[in-house]
Design a protein around this motif. Structure first.
Motif, PDB file in Angstrom:
ATOM      1  N   PRO A  42      -2.008   7.911   3.732  1.00 22.81           N
ATOM      2  CA  PRO A  42      -1.413   8.398   2.491  1.00 22.81           C
ATOM      3  C   PRO A  42      -0.313   7.498   1.948  1.00 22.81           C
ATOM      4  O   PRO A  42      -0.166   7.344   0.730  1.00 22.81           O
ATOM      5  CB  PRO A  42      -0.852   9.777   2.879  1.00 22.81           C
ATOM      6  CG  PRO A  42      -0.770   9.775   4.356  1.00 22.81           C
ATOM      7  CD  PRO A  42      -1.866   8.885   4.824  1.00 22.81           C
ATOM      8  N   ILE A  43       0.471   6.870   2.826  1.00 18.03           N
ATOM      9  CA  ILE A  43       1.512   5.959   2.357  1.00 18.03           C
ATOM     10  C   ILE A  43       0.882   4.734   1.696  1.00 18.03           C
ATOM     11  O   ILE A  43       1.362   4.239   0.668  1.00 18.03           O
ATOM     12  CB  ILE A  43       2.435   5.546   3.522  1.00 18.03           C
ATOM     13  CG1 ILE A  43       3.272   6.752   3.977  1.00 18.03           C
ATOM     14  CG2 ILE A  43       3.347   4.399   3.109  1.00 18.03           C
ATOM     15  CD1 ILE A  43       4.142   6.480   5.176  1.00 18.03           C
ATOM     16  N   GLY A  44      -0.233   4.247   2.277  1.00 19.43           N
ATOM     17  CA  GLY A  44      -0.939   3.121   1.683  1.00 19.43           C
ATOM     18  C   GLY A  44      -1.451   3.446   0.290  1.00 19.43           C
ATOM     19  O   GLY A  44      -1.322   2.632  -0.643  1.00 19.43           O
ATOM     20  N   PHE A  45      -2.039   4.636   0.124  1.00 18.87           N
ATOM     21  CA  PHE A  45      -2.520   5.051  -1.193  1.00 18.87           C
ATOM     22  C   PHE A  45      -1.354   5.175  -2.178  1.00 18.87           C
ATOM     23  O   PHE A  45      -1.490   4.834  -3.366  1.00 18.87           O
ATOM     24  CB  PHE A  45      -3.266   6.378  -1.104  1.00 18.87           C
ATOM     25  CG  PHE A  45      -4.723   6.224  -0.779  1.00 18.87           C
ATOM     26  CD1 PHE A  45      -5.599   5.705  -1.722  1.00 18.87           C
ATOM     27  CD2 PHE A  45      -5.226   6.604   0.458  1.00 18.87           C
ATOM     28  CE1 PHE A  45      -6.948   5.557  -1.438  1.00 18.87           C
ATOM     29  CE2 PHE A  45      -6.568   6.458   0.751  1.00 18.87           C
ATOM     30  CZ  PHE A  45      -7.441   5.925  -0.196  1.00 18.87           C
ATOM     31  N   ALA A  46      -0.215   5.673  -1.701  1.00 21.03           N
ATOM     32  CA  ALA A  46       0.951   5.817  -2.572  1.00 21.03           C
ATOM     33  C   ALA A  46       1.395   4.456  -3.097  1.00 21.03           C
ATOM     34  O   ALA A  46       1.715   4.302  -4.282  1.00 21.03           O
ATOM     35  CB  ALA A  46       2.094   6.483  -1.814  1.00 21.03           C
ATOM     36  N   ILE A  47       1.382   3.436  -2.225  1.00 17.50           N
ATOM     37  CA  ILE A  47       1.762   2.088  -2.649  1.00 17.50           C
ATOM     38  C   ILE A  47       0.781   1.548  -3.689  1.00 17.50           C
ATOM     39  O   ILE A  47       1.173   0.937  -4.689  1.00 17.50           O
ATOM     40  CB  ILE A  47       1.840   1.147  -1.426  1.00 17.50           C
ATOM     41  CG1 ILE A  47       2.990   1.577  -0.504  1.00 17.50           C
ATOM     42  CG2 ILE A  47       2.020  -0.304  -1.865  1.00 17.50           C
ATOM     43  CD1 ILE A  47       3.041   0.834   0.815  1.00 17.50           C
TER      44      ILE A  47
ATOM     45  N   SER B  45       3.992  10.102  -9.889  1.00 18.82           N
ATOM     46  CA  SER B  45       3.984  11.503  -9.441  1.00 18.82           C
ATOM     47  C   SER B  45       3.022  11.685  -8.277  1.00 18.82           C
ATOM     48  O   SER B  45       3.343  12.354  -7.284  1.00 18.82           O
ATOM     49  CB  SER B  45       3.600  12.423 -10.601  1.00 18.82           C
ATOM     50  OG  SER B  45       4.514  12.314 -11.668  1.00 18.82           O
ATOM     51  N   LEU B  46       1.814  11.081  -8.386  1.00 19.49           N
ATOM     52  CA  LEU B  46       0.835  11.176  -7.296  1.00 19.49           C
ATOM     53  C   LEU B  46       1.368  10.513  -6.032  1.00 19.49           C
ATOM     54  O   LEU B  46       1.199  11.038  -4.921  1.00 19.49           O
ATOM     55  CB  LEU B  46      -0.481  10.527  -7.723  1.00 19.49           C
ATOM     56  CG  LEU B  46      -1.279  11.246  -8.813  1.00 19.49           C
ATOM     57  CD1 LEU B  46      -2.467  10.395  -9.258  1.00 19.49           C
ATOM     58  CD2 LEU B  46      -1.763  12.606  -8.316  1.00 19.49           C
ATOM     59  N   ALA B  47       2.019   9.359  -6.193  1.00 21.80           N
ATOM     60  CA  ALA B  47       2.576   8.656  -5.036  1.00 21.80           C
ATOM     61  C   ALA B  47       3.647   9.497  -4.355  1.00 21.80           C
ATOM     62  O   ALA B  47       3.717   9.562  -3.117  1.00 21.80           O
ATOM     63  CB  ALA B  47       3.158   7.313  -5.473  1.00 21.80           C
ATOM     64  N   ALA B  48       4.495  10.160  -5.148  1.00 21.05           N
ATOM     65  CA  ALA B  48       5.552  11.005  -4.585  1.00 21.05           C
ATOM     66  C   ALA B  48       4.964  12.164  -3.801  1.00 21.05           C
ATOM     67  O   ALA B  48       5.445  12.528  -2.719  1.00 21.05           O
ATOM     68  CB  ALA B  48       6.450  11.533  -5.710  1.00 21.05           C
TER      69      ALA B  48
ATOM     70  N   PHE C 285      -1.041   3.300  -5.780  1.00 19.72           N
ATOM     71  CA  PHE C 285      -0.800   3.993  -7.050  1.00 19.72           C
ATOM     72  C   PHE C 285       0.380   3.374  -7.808  1.00 19.72           C
ATOM     73  O   PHE C 285       0.326   3.182  -9.034  1.00 19.72           O
ATOM     74  CB  PHE C 285      -0.528   5.477  -6.805  1.00 19.72           C
ATOM     75  CG  PHE C 285      -1.773   6.298  -6.602  1.00 19.72           C
ATOM     76  CD1 PHE C 285      -2.867   6.151  -7.433  1.00 19.72           C
ATOM     77  CD2 PHE C 285      -1.838   7.234  -5.582  1.00 19.72           C
ATOM     78  CE1 PHE C 285      -4.015   6.905  -7.259  1.00 19.72           C
ATOM     79  CE2 PHE C 285      -2.980   7.995  -5.392  1.00 19.72           C
ATOM     80  CZ  PHE C 285      -4.074   7.827  -6.227  1.00 19.72           C
ATOM     81  N   VAL C 286       1.448   3.068  -7.084  1.00 19.66           N
ATOM     82  CA  VAL C 286       2.633   2.492  -7.728  1.00 19.66           C
ATOM     83  C   VAL C 286       2.316   1.117  -8.305  1.00 19.66           C
ATOM     84  O   VAL C 286       2.669   0.804  -9.459  1.00 19.66           O
ATOM     85  CB  VAL C 286       3.798   2.400  -6.721  1.00 19.66           C
ATOM     86  CG1 VAL C 286       4.960   1.610  -7.330  1.00 19.66           C
ATOM     87  CG2 VAL C 286       4.269   3.793  -6.326  1.00 19.66           C
ATOM     88  N   VAL C 287       1.632   0.273  -7.529  1.00 20.65           N
ATOM     89  CA  VAL C 287       1.314  -1.090  -7.976  1.00 20.65           C
ATOM     90  C   VAL C 287       0.379  -1.060  -9.181  1.00 20.65           C
ATOM     91  O   VAL C 287       0.607  -1.773 -10.189  1.00 20.65           O
ATOM     92  CB  VAL C 287       0.683  -1.896  -6.822  1.00 20.65           C
ATOM     93  CG1 VAL C 287       0.168  -3.246  -7.334  1.00 20.65           C
ATOM     94  CG2 VAL C 287       1.694  -2.113  -5.705  1.00 20.65           C
ATOM     95  N   VAL C 288      -0.679  -0.232  -9.109  1.00 21.45           N
ATOM     96  CA  VAL C 288      -1.635  -0.153 -10.220  1.00 21.45           C
ATOM     97  C   VAL C 288      -0.965   0.409 -11.466  1.00 21.45           C
ATOM     98  O   VAL C 288      -1.168  -0.085 -12.593  1.00 21.45           O
ATOM     99  CB  VAL C 288      -2.850   0.710  -9.821  1.00 21.45           C
ATOM    100  CG1 VAL C 288      -3.752   0.962 -11.031  1.00 21.45           C
ATOM    101  CG2 VAL C 288      -3.646   0.020  -8.725  1.00 21.45           C
ATOM    102  N   GLY C 289      -0.150   1.463 -11.290  1.00 22.88           N
ATOM    103  CA  GLY C 289       0.557   2.036 -12.425  1.00 22.88           C
ATOM    104  C   GLY C 289       1.502   1.042 -13.070  1.00 22.88           C
ATOM    105  O   GLY C 289       1.592   0.960 -14.311  1.00 22.88           O
ATOM    106  N   LEU C 290       2.199   0.258 -12.252  1.00 23.23           N
ATOM    107  CA  LEU C 290       3.121  -0.750 -12.770  1.00 23.23           C
ATOM    108  C   LEU C 290       2.361  -1.839 -13.532  1.00 23.23           C
ATOM    109  O   LEU C 290       2.810  -2.321 -14.582  1.00 23.23           O
ATOM    110  CB  LEU C 290       3.913  -1.369 -11.616  1.00 23.23           C
ATOM    111  CG  LEU C 290       5.044  -2.333 -11.992  1.00 23.23           C
ATOM    112  CD1 LEU C 290       6.083  -1.632 -12.856  1.00 23.23           C
ATOM    113  CD2 LEU C 290       5.685  -2.897 -10.721  1.00 23.23           C
ATOM    114  N   PHE C 291       1.196  -2.217 -13.022  1.00 25.04           N
ATOM    115  CA  PHE C 291       0.370  -3.227 -13.687  1.00 25.04           C
ATOM    116  C   PHE C 291      -0.033  -2.768 -15.090  1.00 25.04           C
ATOM    117  O   PHE C 291       0.072  -3.525 -16.061  1.00 25.04           O
ATOM    118  CB  PHE C 291      -0.869  -3.510 -12.840  1.00 25.04           C
ATOM    119  CG  PHE C 291      -1.875  -4.413 -13.512  1.00 25.04           C
ATOM    120  CD1 PHE C 291      -1.673  -5.781 -13.563  1.00 25.04           C
ATOM    121  CD2 PHE C 291      -3.015  -3.884 -14.093  1.00 25.04           C
ATOM    122  CE1 PHE C 291      -2.595  -6.607 -14.187  1.00 25.04           C
ATOM    123  CE2 PHE C 291      -3.947  -4.697 -14.723  1.00 25.04           C
ATOM    124  CZ  PHE C 291      -3.734  -6.067 -14.767  1.00 25.04           C
TER     125      PHE C 291
END
Length: 213
Positions: A80-85, A111-114, A87-93
């Motif tokens: 789950p931590i890997g997926f959270a990362i 929000s999903l990452a949190a 999500f953050v990277v893709v969202g930032l892109f």
């Protein structure tokens, strides 16, 4: 009639009960388990559930007693931590390359990452085992809370009221609290837990459970 209901009615007809004890970890559990085992009954009537960082750590329990170790570590949180990362990277892109739709997308992904990170650090304790064996909902939440506070759970199946009284007295004698369930509860190793049985030479022989626990 459901299979679970049929099983409960069959157990009620047999007069099977489970005395659930909540005890301090350590010597009180070993002494109580020895006296409960002396009550007799079937081989798997007594089960102890403990939390340990090392599921292979030997336990001071009577010979042939089955016990379940719930891992007290961060095992399983990597996914789950890997997926959270991600999500953050893709969202930032998206937020950088296409701000019009990227910023709202970034907010959603954050929000999903949190949620994933919060969920990965939420301890479920013994709850999956209690759910699997259909423990009473009214009590199982409290049992899980006590387990997370460092207590040990003991499940003793009995088949007559005299043994109910004796099992209750044993648990109280060693400083524990007890609950009586009017059917058989048989804990199993689920959700990363590991089931052992105490060997004659000491220590525990793995019976079932995740190898990576």
């Amino acid at each position: 009639m459901t299979e679970a209901r049929e099983r409960r009615e069959t157990e009620a007809d047999r007069g099977e009960y489970t005395v659930v004890g909540i005890l301090d970890d350590g010597d009180p559990v070993g002494r109580a388990a020895a006296e409960l085992k002396a009550l007799g009954g079937e081989r798997d009537d007594l089960t102890v559930i403990l939390k340990r960082q090392d599921p292979e750590e030997p336990e001071s329990l009577p010979e042939d007693v089955r016990y379940i170790i719930v891992p007290d570590n961060s095992s399983g949180m990597e996914v789950p931590i890997g997926f959270a990362i991600v999500f953050v990277v893709v969202g930032l892109f998206f937020a950088i390359t296409t701000p019009a739709i990227g910023i709202p997308t970034f907010i959603v992904f954050i929000s999903l990452a949190a949620i994933l990170i919060a969920g990965s650090f939420t301890r479920v304790g013994v709850a999956p085992i209690l759910i699997d064996m259909e423990a009473p909902r009214e009590e199982s939440g409290f049992w899980n809370d006590e387990f997370e506070e460092g207590k040990t759970l003991v499940f003793q199946v009995v088949r007559d009221r005299e043994h109910i009284r004796r099992a209750r007295d044993i648990i109280q004698k060693h400083g524990g609290s007890y609950y009586i369930v009017e059917r058989k509860l048989e804990p199993k190793a689920v959700s990363g837990a590991v089931l052992h049985r105490v060997r004659a030479s000491g220590g525990g022989e793995r019976v079932s459970g995740a190898q990576g626990a």
